[in-house]
Design an enzyme around this catalytic site. Structure first.
Site, PDB file in Angstrom:
ATOM      1  N   THR A 103       0.631  -1.033  -0.137  1.00 30.34           N
ATOM      2  CA  THR A 103       0.042   0.199  -0.006  1.00 30.34           C
ATOM      3  C   THR A 103       0.916   1.012   0.238  1.00 30.34           C
ATOM      4  OG1 THR A 103      -0.127  -0.456   2.368  1.00 30.34           O
ATOM      5  CG2 THR A 103      -2.164  -1.135   1.064  1.00 30.34           C
ATOM      6  N   THR A 138      -1.210  -2.920   4.972  1.00 30.68           N
ATOM      7  CA  THR A 138      -1.287  -1.742   5.847  1.00 30.68           C
ATOM      8  C   THR A 138      -2.247  -0.616   5.384  1.00 30.68           C
ATOM      9  OG1 THR A 138       1.067  -1.972   6.881  1.00 30.68           O
ATOM     10  CG2 THR A 138       0.021   0.143   6.995  1.00 30.68           C
ATOM     11  N   CYS A 279       7.419   1.088   5.342  1.00 33.64           N
ATOM     12  CA  CYS A 279       6.283   1.403   6.528  1.00 33.64           C
ATOM     13  C   CYS A 279       6.584   3.008   6.940  1.00 33.64           C
ATOM     14  CB  CYS A 279       6.552   0.648   7.434  1.00 33.64           C
ATOM     15  SG  CYS A 279       6.089  -1.171   7.328  1.00 33.64           S
ATOM     16  N   ARG A 350      12.996   0.222  -1.556  1.00 36.72           N
ATOM     17  CA  ARG A 350      11.658   1.010  -1.385  1.00 36.72           C
ATOM     18  C   ARG A 350      11.896   2.300  -0.601  1.00 36.72           C
ATOM     19  NH1 ARG A 350       7.608  -3.915   0.439  1.00 36.72           N
ATOM     20  NH2 ARG A 350       9.374  -4.310   1.517  1.00 36.72           N
TER      21      ARG A 350
END
Length: 446
Positions: A103, A138, A279, A350
Protein backbone atom coordinates in the site's frame (compact mmCIF):
# COMPACT_ATOMS: atom_id res chain seq x y z
CA UNK A 1 3.74 -25.75 -19.52
CA UNK A 2 6.51 -28.35 -19.32
CA UNK A 3 5.88 -31.98 -18.35
CA UNK A 4 7.74 -31.36 -15.07
CA UNK A 5 5.53 -28.37 -14.21
CA UNK A 6 2.41 -30.35 -15.10
CA UNK A 7 3.49 -33.18 -12.82
CA UNK A 8 4.31 -30.74 -9.99
CA UNK A 9 0.93 -29.05 -10.30
CA UNK A 10 -0.80 -32.43 -10.17
CA UNK A 11 1.23 -33.30 -7.07
CA UNK A 12 0.27 -30.01 -5.40
CA UNK A 13 -3.43 -30.53 -6.16
CA UNK A 14 -3.30 -34.02 -4.72
CA UNK A 15 -1.78 -32.68 -1.49
CA UNK A 16 -4.45 -29.99 -1.22
CA UNK A 17 -7.23 -32.49 -1.81
CA UNK A 18 -5.97 -34.95 0.82
CA UNK A 19 -5.10 -32.43 3.55
CA UNK A 20 -7.45 -32.23 6.57
CA UNK A 21 -6.68 -28.49 6.86
CA UNK A 22 -8.39 -25.93 4.64
CA UNK A 23 -6.30 -24.47 1.87
CA UNK A 24 -4.92 -20.96 2.25
CA UNK A 25 -4.22 -18.55 -0.59
CA UNK A 26 -1.66 -15.81 0.01
CA UNK A 27 -2.25 -12.97 -2.45
CA UNK A 28 0.96 -10.98 -2.91
CA UNK A 29 4.33 -12.71 -2.58
CA UNK A 30 6.65 -9.98 -1.42
CA UNK A 31 8.50 -9.38 1.85
CA UNK A 32 5.30 -10.09 3.80
CA UNK A 33 3.39 -12.62 1.74
CA UNK A 34 6.13 -15.08 0.83
CA UNK A 35 7.41 -15.67 4.41
CA UNK A 36 3.80 -16.11 5.52
CA UNK A 37 3.16 -18.62 2.72
CA UNK A 38 6.27 -20.54 3.74
CA UNK A 39 5.11 -20.57 7.37
CA UNK A 40 1.64 -21.81 6.38
CA UNK A 41 3.19 -24.61 4.34
CA UNK A 42 5.43 -25.59 7.25
CA UNK A 43 2.37 -25.81 9.51
CA UNK A 44 0.74 -28.28 7.18
CA UNK A 45 -1.69 -25.99 5.40
CA UNK A 46 -2.15 -26.60 1.68
CA UNK A 47 -0.89 -23.24 0.44
CA UNK A 48 -1.36 -21.34 -2.80
CA UNK A 49 0.98 -18.38 -3.24
CA UNK A 50 -0.39 -15.98 -5.87
CA UNK A 51 1.09 -12.88 -7.51
CA UNK A 52 0.29 -10.96 -10.68
CA UNK A 53 3.99 -10.29 -11.41
CA UNK A 54 4.87 -12.93 -14.01
CA UNK A 55 8.63 -12.36 -13.72
CA UNK A 56 8.47 -12.78 -9.95
CA UNK A 57 6.43 -15.98 -10.27
CA UNK A 58 8.98 -17.39 -12.71
CA UNK A 59 11.76 -16.74 -10.17
CA UNK A 60 9.77 -18.10 -7.24
CA UNK A 61 8.98 -21.31 -9.09
CA UNK A 62 12.75 -21.81 -9.24
CA UNK A 63 12.78 -21.04 -5.49
CA UNK A 64 14.74 -17.82 -6.08
CA UNK A 65 13.99 -15.03 -3.57
CA UNK A 66 16.94 -12.93 -2.44
CA UNK A 67 14.93 -11.03 0.19
CA UNK A 68 14.34 -14.08 2.40
CA UNK A 69 16.40 -14.80 5.50
CA UNK A 70 18.67 -17.82 5.38
CA UNK A 71 16.19 -19.89 7.40
CA UNK A 72 13.26 -18.83 5.23
CA UNK A 73 15.21 -19.53 2.03
CA UNK A 74 16.04 -23.04 3.25
CA UNK A 75 12.40 -23.65 4.20
CA UNK A 76 11.30 -22.36 0.79
CA UNK A 77 13.55 -24.87 -0.94
CA UNK A 78 11.90 -27.66 1.06
CA UNK A 79 8.36 -26.42 0.49
CA UNK A 80 7.92 -28.20 -2.83
CA UNK A 81 4.25 -28.78 -2.06
CA UNK A 82 3.52 -25.03 -2.04
CA UNK A 83 1.75 -23.94 -5.20
CA UNK A 84 3.36 -20.76 -6.52
CA UNK A 85 1.21 -19.37 -9.29
CA UNK A 86 0.08 -16.43 -11.33
CA UNK A 87 -2.97 -18.33 -12.58
CA UNK A 88 -6.15 -17.17 -10.88
CA UNK A 89 -7.80 -20.54 -11.40
CA UNK A 90 -5.53 -21.98 -8.72
CA UNK A 91 -7.26 -19.73 -6.18
CA UNK A 92 -10.42 -21.82 -6.51
CA UNK A 93 -8.79 -24.38 -4.20
CA UNK A 94 -8.72 -22.02 -1.24
CA UNK A 95 -11.34 -21.12 1.32
CA UNK A 96 -9.08 -18.69 3.24
CA UNK A 97 -7.46 -15.71 1.53
CA UNK A 98 -4.77 -13.50 3.06
CA UNK A 99 -4.09 -10.27 1.16
CA UNK A 100 -0.46 -9.13 1.45
CA UNK A 101 -0.10 -6.53 -1.29
CA UNK A 102 1.79 -3.23 -0.85
CA UNK A 103 0.00 0.00 0.00
CA UNK A 104 2.35 2.74 -1.28
CA UNK A 105 1.83 6.44 -1.84
CA UNK A 106 1.66 8.38 -5.08
CA UNK A 107 4.28 10.97 -6.03
CA UNK A 108 2.11 13.62 -4.35
CA UNK A 109 2.24 11.54 -1.12
CA UNK A 110 -1.44 10.62 -1.35
CA UNK A 111 -2.26 7.00 -0.40
CA UNK A 112 -2.37 4.52 -3.28
CA UNK A 113 -4.94 1.84 -2.51
CA UNK A 114 -4.89 0.53 -6.08
CA UNK A 115 -3.08 -2.73 -5.18
CA UNK A 116 -5.57 -3.42 -2.36
CA UNK A 117 -8.52 -2.78 -4.66
CA UNK A 118 -7.06 -5.05 -7.34
CA UNK A 119 -6.33 -7.84 -4.84
CA UNK A 120 -9.84 -7.57 -3.39
CA UNK A 121 -11.31 -7.98 -6.87
CA UNK A 122 -9.13 -11.03 -7.50
CA UNK A 123 -10.15 -12.62 -4.21
CA UNK A 124 -13.81 -11.71 -4.79
CA UNK A 125 -13.84 -13.75 -7.99
CA UNK A 126 -12.95 -16.88 -6.00
CA UNK A 127 -14.56 -16.23 -2.63
CA UNK A 128 -17.07 -18.84 -1.54
CA UNK A 129 -19.81 -18.80 1.07
CA UNK A 130 -18.29 -19.40 4.52
CA UNK A 131 -14.83 -18.32 3.37
CA UNK A 132 -12.41 -16.05 5.23
CA UNK A 133 -10.59 -12.99 3.92
CA UNK A 134 -7.80 -11.41 5.96
CA UNK A 135 -6.15 -8.14 4.94
CA UNK A 136 -2.54 -7.92 6.13
CA UNK A 137 -1.74 -4.90 3.97
CA UNK A 138 -1.18 -1.73 5.98
CA UNK A 139 -4.16 0.61 5.64
CA UNK A 140 -5.62 3.61 7.43
CA UNK A 141 -8.59 3.19 9.78
CA UNK A 142 -11.76 2.58 7.84
CA UNK A 143 -10.11 1.32 4.64
CA UNK A 144 -11.08 -2.32 5.19
CA UNK A 145 -14.76 -1.45 5.56
CA UNK A 146 -14.87 1.30 2.94
CA UNK A 147 -12.57 -0.18 0.28
CA UNK A 148 -11.97 -3.92 0.53
CA UNK A 149 -15.29 -5.21 1.92
CA UNK A 150 -17.54 -3.51 -0.67
CA UNK A 151 -15.38 -4.84 -3.51
CA UNK A 152 -15.52 -8.36 -2.10
CA UNK A 153 -19.32 -8.16 -1.83
CA UNK A 154 -19.78 -6.74 -5.30
CA UNK A 155 -17.43 -9.09 -7.14
CA UNK A 156 -18.34 -12.28 -5.27
CA UNK A 157 -22.06 -11.58 -5.29
CA UNK A 158 -22.15 -12.57 -1.61
CA UNK A 159 -23.53 -10.42 1.21
CA UNK A 160 -20.92 -9.66 3.87
CA UNK A 161 -22.72 -11.89 6.35
CA UNK A 162 -21.97 -14.85 4.06
CA UNK A 163 -18.21 -14.75 4.61
CA UNK A 164 -15.72 -13.84 7.34
CA UNK A 165 -13.47 -10.79 7.17
CA UNK A 166 -10.62 -9.56 9.37
CA UNK A 167 -7.55 -7.34 9.46
CA UNK A 168 -4.20 -8.51 10.82
CA UNK A 169 -1.66 -5.77 10.02
CA UNK A 170 1.65 -7.22 8.92
CA UNK A 171 4.65 -7.03 11.18
CA UNK A 172 7.95 -7.98 9.67
CA UNK A 173 11.50 -6.72 10.09
CA UNK A 174 13.61 -7.65 7.03
CA UNK A 175 17.16 -8.65 7.87
CA UNK A 176 16.42 -9.25 11.56
CA UNK A 177 17.45 -12.78 12.63
CA UNK A 178 15.42 -12.58 15.85
CA UNK A 179 12.08 -11.18 14.77
CA UNK A 180 10.46 -13.10 11.92
CA UNK A 181 6.91 -13.52 10.66
CA UNK A 182 6.44 -16.34 13.18
CA UNK A 183 7.87 -14.64 16.28
CA UNK A 184 6.33 -11.15 16.30
CA UNK A 185 3.14 -10.58 18.31
CA UNK A 186 0.15 -9.85 16.05
CA UNK A 187 -3.06 -7.89 16.55
CA UNK A 188 -6.32 -8.85 14.85
CA UNK A 189 -9.60 -7.04 14.32
CA UNK A 190 -12.66 -8.75 12.88
CA UNK A 191 -15.82 -7.53 11.15
CA UNK A 192 -17.78 -9.37 13.79
CA UNK A 193 -17.20 -11.77 16.68
CA UNK A 194 -17.25 -14.87 14.48
CA UNK A 195 -14.72 -13.41 12.02
CA UNK A 196 -12.44 -12.43 14.89
CA UNK A 197 -12.58 -15.85 16.53
CA UNK A 198 -11.90 -17.69 13.28
CA UNK A 199 -8.95 -15.46 12.38
CA UNK A 200 -7.43 -15.65 15.86
CA UNK A 201 -7.65 -19.44 15.69
CA UNK A 202 -5.97 -19.46 12.26
CA UNK A 203 -3.05 -17.26 13.30
CA UNK A 204 -2.50 -19.23 16.49
CA UNK A 205 -1.86 -22.18 14.23
CA UNK A 206 0.27 -20.20 11.77
CA UNK A 207 2.72 -18.47 14.12
CA UNK A 208 4.35 -18.98 17.52
CA UNK A 209 3.86 -15.47 18.89
CA UNK A 210 1.06 -14.02 20.97
CA UNK A 211 -2.18 -13.03 19.23
CA UNK A 212 -3.94 -9.94 20.60
CA UNK A 213 -7.63 -9.52 19.60
CA UNK A 214 -8.80 -5.93 19.08
CA UNK A 215 -12.31 -4.58 19.50
CA UNK A 216 -12.79 -3.62 15.85
CA UNK A 217 -11.30 -3.48 12.39
CA UNK A 218 -10.55 0.22 12.84
CA UNK A 219 -8.59 -0.41 16.03
CA UNK A 220 -6.43 -3.01 14.30
CA UNK A 221 -5.86 -0.65 11.36
CA UNK A 222 -4.92 2.18 13.73
CA UNK A 223 -2.36 0.05 15.59
CA UNK A 224 -0.04 -0.17 12.59
CA UNK A 225 -0.46 3.53 11.83
CA UNK A 226 0.52 4.44 15.39
CA UNK A 227 3.53 2.07 15.49
CA UNK A 228 5.22 3.54 12.45
CA UNK A 229 4.18 7.14 13.04
CA UNK A 230 5.69 6.86 16.52
CA UNK A 231 9.01 5.87 15.01
CA UNK A 232 8.85 8.53 12.31
CA UNK A 233 8.19 11.29 14.86
CA UNK A 234 11.00 10.19 17.18
CA UNK A 235 13.47 9.87 14.31
CA UNK A 236 12.48 13.36 13.16
CA UNK A 237 13.08 14.64 16.69
CA UNK A 238 16.64 13.31 16.85
CA UNK A 239 17.30 14.43 13.28
CA UNK A 240 16.32 17.97 14.26
CA UNK A 241 18.48 17.73 17.39
CA UNK A 242 21.38 16.45 15.28
CA UNK A 243 21.21 19.46 12.98
CA UNK A 244 21.01 21.86 15.92
CA UNK A 245 23.71 20.17 18.01
CA UNK A 246 26.07 20.02 15.05
CA UNK A 247 26.15 23.83 14.99
CA UNK A 248 26.99 23.85 18.69
CA UNK A 249 29.76 21.25 18.34
CA UNK A 250 27.81 18.65 20.33
CA UNK A 251 27.97 14.98 19.29
CA UNK A 252 24.37 13.72 19.24
CA UNK A 253 25.43 10.06 19.41
CA UNK A 254 27.25 10.66 22.69
CA UNK A 255 24.24 12.56 24.03
CA UNK A 256 21.86 9.71 23.16
CA UNK A 257 24.25 7.26 24.77
CA UNK A 258 24.14 9.32 27.95
CA UNK A 259 20.36 9.73 27.89
CA UNK A 260 19.97 5.97 27.45
CA UNK A 261 21.40 5.40 30.91
CA UNK A 262 18.09 6.53 32.37
CA UNK A 263 16.21 3.26 33.10
CA UNK A 264 12.76 4.65 32.34
CA UNK A 265 11.06 7.34 30.28
CA UNK A 266 13.56 7.36 27.41
CA UNK A 267 13.79 5.25 24.26
CA UNK A 268 16.83 5.80 22.02
CA UNK A 269 16.31 6.72 18.38
CA UNK A 270 19.16 7.75 16.10
CA UNK A 271 19.60 10.35 13.35
CA UNK A 272 20.53 9.53 9.79
CA UNK A 273 20.54 10.63 6.17
CA UNK A 274 16.87 9.76 5.74
CA UNK A 275 14.10 7.27 6.45
CA UNK A 276 13.28 4.46 4.04
CA UNK A 277 11.40 1.22 3.72
CA UNK A 278 7.84 0.18 3.14
CA UNK A 279 6.35 1.46 6.42
CA UNK A 280 7.84 4.45 8.25
CA UNK A 281 8.02 6.92 5.33
CA UNK A 282 4.63 5.81 4.00
CA UNK A 283 2.17 5.04 6.80
CA UNK A 284 2.09 8.54 8.33
CA UNK A 285 0.66 9.84 5.05
CA UNK A 286 -2.24 7.41 5.38
CA UNK A 287 -2.94 8.75 8.86
CA UNK A 288 -2.57 12.36 7.70
CA UNK A 289 -5.04 11.75 4.87
CA UNK A 290 -7.45 9.93 7.19
CA UNK A 291 -7.33 12.85 9.61
CA UNK A 292 -7.98 15.36 6.84
CA UNK A 293 -11.00 13.36 5.69
CA UNK A 294 -12.37 13.61 9.22
CA UNK A 295 -11.65 17.30 9.63
CA UNK A 296 -8.41 16.96 11.61
CA UNK A 297 -4.99 18.41 10.76
CA UNK A 298 -2.07 16.16 11.82
CA UNK A 299 0.47 19.00 12.09
CA UNK A 300 2.90 16.98 14.22
CA UNK A 301 2.99 14.10 11.72
CA UNK A 302 3.32 16.43 8.75
CA UNK A 303 6.24 18.24 10.40
CA UNK A 304 8.01 14.95 11.13
CA UNK A 305 7.61 13.89 7.52
CA UNK A 306 9.00 17.21 6.31
CA UNK A 307 12.06 16.92 8.57
CA UNK A 308 12.83 13.34 7.59
CA UNK A 309 12.25 13.98 3.90
CA UNK A 310 14.76 16.82 4.13
CA UNK A 311 17.62 14.72 5.54
CA UNK A 312 19.04 13.65 2.14
CA UNK A 313 19.37 17.35 1.22
CA UNK A 314 20.97 18.13 4.59
CA UNK A 315 23.46 15.28 4.12
CA UNK A 316 24.48 16.61 0.72
CA UNK A 317 24.90 20.08 2.23
CA UNK A 318 27.38 18.62 4.75
CA UNK A 319 29.28 17.07 1.86
CA UNK A 320 29.31 20.31 -0.12
CA UNK A 321 30.58 22.25 2.90
CA UNK A 322 33.48 19.82 3.52
CA UNK A 323 34.43 19.92 -0.16
CA UNK A 324 34.47 23.72 -0.09
CA UNK A 325 36.72 23.62 2.97
CA UNK A 326 39.25 21.83 0.76
CA UNK A 327 38.81 24.28 -2.10
CA UNK A 328 36.62 21.96 -4.18
CA UNK A 329 33.14 22.26 -5.62
CA UNK A 330 30.43 19.64 -5.61
CA UNK A 331 29.84 20.32 -9.29
CA UNK A 332 32.32 18.14 -11.14
CA UNK A 333 33.42 16.25 -8.02
CA UNK A 334 33.53 12.45 -7.99
CA UNK A 335 31.48 11.01 -5.13
CA UNK A 336 31.44 7.38 -4.03
CA UNK A 337 27.94 6.62 -2.73
CA UNK A 338 28.13 3.51 -0.55
CA UNK A 339 24.81 1.78 -0.16
CA UNK A 340 21.54 2.01 -2.06
CA UNK A 341 19.23 -0.15 0.06
CA UNK A 342 17.19 1.57 2.74
CA UNK A 343 18.44 -0.76 5.49
CA UNK A 344 21.57 -2.71 6.30
CA UNK A 345 22.12 -6.16 4.83
CA UNK A 346 18.90 -6.28 2.78
CA UNK A 347 18.32 -5.80 -0.98
CA UNK A 348 15.30 -3.51 -0.51
CA UNK A 349 15.30 -0.18 -2.35
CA UNK A 350 11.79 0.96 -1.41
CA UNK A 351 11.73 4.64 -0.40
CA UNK A 352 15.49 4.49 0.14
CA UNK A 353 17.01 7.88 1.00
CA UNK A 354 20.17 6.74 -0.79
CA UNK A 355 18.32 7.03 -4.08
CA UNK A 356 17.25 10.57 -3.21
CA UNK A 357 20.86 11.42 -2.30
CA UNK A 358 22.08 10.01 -5.60
CA UNK A 359 19.60 12.14 -7.53
CA UNK A 360 20.49 15.29 -5.57
CA UNK A 361 24.20 14.75 -6.24
CA UNK A 362 23.56 14.27 -9.95
CA UNK A 363 21.40 17.41 -10.02
CA UNK A 364 24.35 19.31 -8.52
CA UNK A 365 26.61 18.13 -11.32
CA UNK A 366 28.59 15.53 -9.38
CA UNK A 367 29.86 12.29 -10.88
CA UNK A 368 28.34 9.56 -8.69
CA UNK A 369 29.72 6.05 -8.37
CA UNK A 370 27.32 3.79 -6.50
CA UNK A 371 28.06 0.47 -4.83
CA UNK A 372 25.84 -1.87 -2.85
CA UNK A 373 26.68 -5.55 -2.30
CA UNK A 374 23.00 -6.47 -1.93
CA UNK A 375 21.64 -4.70 -5.00
CA UNK A 376 24.60 -4.88 -7.35
CA UNK A 377 22.33 -4.69 -10.40
CA UNK A 378 21.35 -1.13 -9.42
CA UNK A 379 24.93 0.02 -8.72
CA UNK A 380 27.37 1.55 -11.18
CA UNK A 381 30.50 0.10 -9.52
CA UNK A 382 31.20 -3.61 -9.23
CA UNK A 383 33.25 -3.34 -6.04
CA UNK A 384 33.83 -0.97 -3.18
CA UNK A 385 37.36 -0.34 -4.46
CA UNK A 386 36.06 0.63 -7.88
CA UNK A 387 33.64 3.06 -6.25
CA UNK A 388 36.26 4.65 -3.96
CA UNK A 389 39.28 4.78 -6.25
CA UNK A 390 40.20 8.41 -6.88
CA UNK A 391 36.91 9.79 -5.51
CA UNK A 392 36.92 13.25 -3.95
CA UNK A 393 34.63 12.05 -1.17
CA UNK A 394 32.67 9.05 0.01
CA UNK A 395 29.11 9.25 1.32
CA UNK A 396 27.93 6.24 3.29
CA UNK A 397 24.15 5.98 2.96
CA UNK A 398 23.51 2.42 4.17
CA UNK A 399 25.14 0.77 7.18
CA UNK A 400 25.78 -2.61 5.58
CA UNK A 401 28.00 -4.82 7.72
CA UNK A 402 30.81 -4.74 5.18
CA UNK A 403 30.88 -0.91 5.33
CA UNK A 404 30.89 -0.62 9.11
CA UNK A 405 34.43 -1.93 9.41
CA UNK A 406 35.97 0.50 6.92
CA UNK A 407 38.98 2.32 8.37
CA UNK A 408 40.46 5.74 7.53
CA UNK A 409 43.39 3.96 5.89
CA UNK A 410 41.12 2.13 3.47
CA UNK A 411 39.68 5.46 2.34
CA UNK A 412 43.01 7.27 2.15
CA UNK A 413 44.61 4.38 0.23
CA UNK A 414 42.02 5.01 -2.50
CA UNK A 415 42.68 8.77 -2.46
CA UNK A 416 39.46 9.67 -0.63
CA UNK A 417 39.92 12.68 1.66
CA UNK A 418 36.35 13.20 2.93
CA UNK A 419 33.87 10.72 4.44
CA UNK A 420 30.27 11.68 5.15
CA UNK A 421 28.81 9.01 7.41
CA UNK A 422 25.08 9.20 6.78
CA UNK A 423 24.41 6.36 9.23
CA UNK A 424 26.91 7.22 11.99
CA UNK A 425 28.16 3.66 11.80
CA UNK A 426 31.90 4.20 11.41
CA UNK A 427 34.36 4.59 14.27
CA UNK A 428 34.60 8.37 14.51
CA UNK A 429 37.55 8.30 16.92
CA UNK A 430 39.68 6.37 14.42
CA UNK A 431 39.57 9.38 12.09
CA UNK A 432 40.95 11.86 14.67
CA UNK A 433 44.61 11.57 13.67
CA UNK A 434 44.05 10.51 10.07
CA UNK A 435 44.31 12.50 6.86
CA UNK A 436 40.62 11.83 6.16
CA UNK A 437 37.93 14.33 7.22
CA UNK A 438 35.03 12.60 8.92
CA UNK A 439 31.53 14.06 9.28
CA UNK A 440 28.49 12.24 10.62
CA UNK A 441 24.87 13.29 11.08
CA UNK A 442 24.99 15.36 14.25
CA UNK A 443 28.64 14.43 14.70
CA UNK A 444 30.92 17.44 14.07
CA UNK A 445 33.88 16.88 11.78
CA UNK A 446 37.25 15.59 12.96
Amino acid sequence: MSAQETAMRGHQRAIIKKSPLEAIAIVGLGYVGLPLAIAATQRGYPTVGFDIDKAKIARLKKREANFLSREEAEAFQRATQMCVTGDERDLDRANTFIICVPTPVHEDRQPDLGPLKSASEIVGRHLKRGGLVVVESTVNPGACEKVSLPILERVSGLPRDAFHFAHCPERINPGDPRWSVCTITRVIGGRNKESLERTVSLYRNLIDAEIVPMQSLKEAEAVKMVENSFRDINIAFVNELAMAFDRAGIDIVNVIRGASTKPFGFMPHYPGCGVGGHCIPVDPYYLIRYGAENGFDHRFLATARRINNGMPHYTVRLLRYELEQKGKRLHGATIALLGLAYKKDVPDLRESPALAIRDILVDHGAEVRTFDPYVSSAASAKSIHEALRGADAALLATDHTMFRSLSPKEFSNEGVGIVIDGRNCLDKDSFVNSAVTYRGIGRPSV
